[in-house]
Design a protein around this motif. Sequence first.
Motif, PDB file in Angstrom:
ATOM      1  N   SER A 102       8.645  -8.385   2.460  1.00 10.13           N
ATOM      2  CA  SER A 102       7.467  -9.251   2.327  1.00 10.13           C
ATOM      3  C   SER A 102       7.800 -10.683   1.932  1.00 10.13           C
ATOM      4  O   SER A 102       6.893 -11.474   1.680  1.00 10.13           O
ATOM      5  CB  SER A 102       6.503  -8.662   1.288  1.00 10.13           C
ATOM      6  N   LEU A 158       0.109  -5.677  -1.582  1.00  9.53           N
ATOM      7  CA  LEU A 158       0.902  -5.855  -0.364  1.00  9.53           C
ATOM      8  C   LEU A 158      -0.005  -5.828   0.866  1.00  9.53           C
ATOM      9  O   LEU A 158       0.129  -6.670   1.768  1.00  9.53           O
ATOM     10  CB  LEU A 158       1.974  -4.771  -0.257  1.00  9.53           C
ATOM     11  N   ASN A 159      -0.922  -4.877   0.927  1.00  4.48           N
ATOM     12  CA  ASN A 159      -1.839  -4.797   2.065  1.00  4.48           C
ATOM     13  C   ASN A 159      -2.677  -6.066   2.191  1.00  4.48           C
ATOM     14  O   ASN A 159      -2.943  -6.549   3.299  1.00  4.48           O
ATOM     15  CB  ASN A 159      -2.750  -3.579   1.929  1.00  4.48           C
ATOM     16  N   GLN A 189       0.789  -1.652  -3.986  1.00  2.08           N
ATOM     17  CA  GLN A 189       0.566  -1.382  -2.565  1.00  2.08           C
ATOM     18  C   GLN A 189      -0.696  -2.076  -2.074  1.00  2.08           C
ATOM     19  O   GLN A 189      -0.727  -2.630  -0.965  1.00  2.08           O
ATOM     20  CB  GLN A 189       0.462   0.127  -2.333  1.00  2.08           C
ATOM     21  N   ASN A 208       9.055  -2.468   4.713  1.00  5.62           N
ATOM     22  CA  ASN A 208       8.785  -2.105   3.321  1.00  5.62           C
ATOM     23  C   ASN A 208       9.410  -0.757   2.983  1.00  5.62           C
ATOM     24  O   ASN A 208      10.050  -0.604   1.935  1.00  5.62           O
ATOM     25  CB  ASN A 208       7.280  -2.070   3.088  1.00  5.62           C
ATOM     26  N   GLN A 235       5.692  -4.447   9.531  1.00  6.43           N
ATOM     27  CA  GLN A 235       5.871  -4.832   8.140  1.00  6.43           C
ATOM     28  C   GLN A 235       6.063  -3.615   7.232  1.00  6.43           C
ATOM     29  O   GLN A 235       6.917  -3.631   6.338  1.00  6.43           O
ATOM     30  CB  GLN A 235       4.684  -5.657   7.661  1.00  6.43           C
ATOM     31  N   HIS A 236       5.284  -2.566   7.461  1.00  8.51           N
ATOM     32  CA  HIS A 236       5.423  -1.389   6.611  1.00  8.51           C
ATOM     33  C   HIS A 236       6.764  -0.699   6.867  1.00  8.51           C
ATOM     34  O   HIS A 236       7.336  -0.110   5.944  1.00  8.51           O
ATOM     35  CB  HIS A 236       4.261  -0.429   6.831  1.00  8.51           C
ATOM     36  N   PHE A 281       0.224 -11.044  -3.376  1.00  9.08           N
ATOM     37  CA  PHE A 281       1.211 -10.017  -3.684  1.00  9.08           C
ATOM     38  C   PHE A 281       1.924 -10.349  -4.990  1.00  9.08           C
ATOM     39  O   PHE A 281       1.299 -10.402  -6.035  1.00  9.08           O
ATOM     40  CB  PHE A 281       2.169  -9.836  -2.515  1.00  9.08           C
TER      41      PHE A 281
END
Length: 348
Positions: free
Chosen positions: A157, A58-59, A55, A18, A14-15, A336
Amino acid sequence: MPDTITKLTYQTFQHGKNYFGLAHKYLSSQIMSLVSPQMQRNYRPISPELLLKIQTRLNQLLEADWNDAEKGVYPHSLLFDNPWTDFFRYYPEVWLDMPQIWQRLNQKNYQDFSANVPKDGYPSYYLQNFHHQTNGYLSDLSANLYDLQVELLFGGSADPMRRRILAPLKENLKATGQVRILDVACGTGRTLKLLRNAFPQASLFGTDLSPAYLRKANQELSQIPGELPQLLQANAEELPYLDNYFHAITCVFLFHELPAAARQNVIDQCFRVVQPGGVFVICDSIQMSDSPEMLPVMDSFHETFHEPYYKHYITDDLGQRLEKAGFEDISEQVHFMSKYLIARKPAQ
């Protein structure tokens, strides 16, 4: 998907998406500054403090996504479902479309359609170049680029945000036997694909105003196992279904693109066609009431991406609109950059 998949593998995946989305936005911003310095000066930078908050959110989204897969809300394989074929095929076309987008931005031309695109029969508010897209939502090119463009916008995302509708559905769907679920404004079918994975035995239905997007949805959904969803071209303000027909209704990323009166009409229609005791789940943009700290992002979004009804949307009381239609037990969640409303129609 093998059991050896770890949370770290998912987070890395996922990152990676991103970071690619961030790189794309940075590169396009740099090119725009050369093409149109005046237009670039209109963009307001985001503070480091706000970037850190984004951020963190998002996490938290990725944590919720992983946990739902661990709980069995949907298979782990869905976490890694990415339209790679479309990415490699259409990413160059995203860049080829940029000069037209920049030209529309410079000229503030937001209702620009090719002569060969039929425009009759659509509500006037729909005939917009949402996101500055060429031919709005009425061309096959737009349908082919849409999912990729949304993934780039949200840094990979978009699907994790869409998947947040699945746990509330599973918690609220108590029907036995054949469950019928309608996805309003189904677009290219991404949400229907998620629903098929979470509810493999359900009868799925989808409506959308765009013939091009329905063609894309049929193409994508025909490639997955299970009964093919029944798709219809229809205005969400006039759903072509019997009263009390569906056990559940979903609506993802529609309401911010509707004027206020249309939002209420759509909610009223969803109330009409869902069964007593049925559930209605909305996923859309965050609003001022739940995310005031994100005002710098929300305040510029309508202009940056041409969302003409967004500024009113972020102050609209969707809960009140749901109550006005007759829904009850309304709850809200935020994940998010998206907000979720879960509402039930009173049981008879």
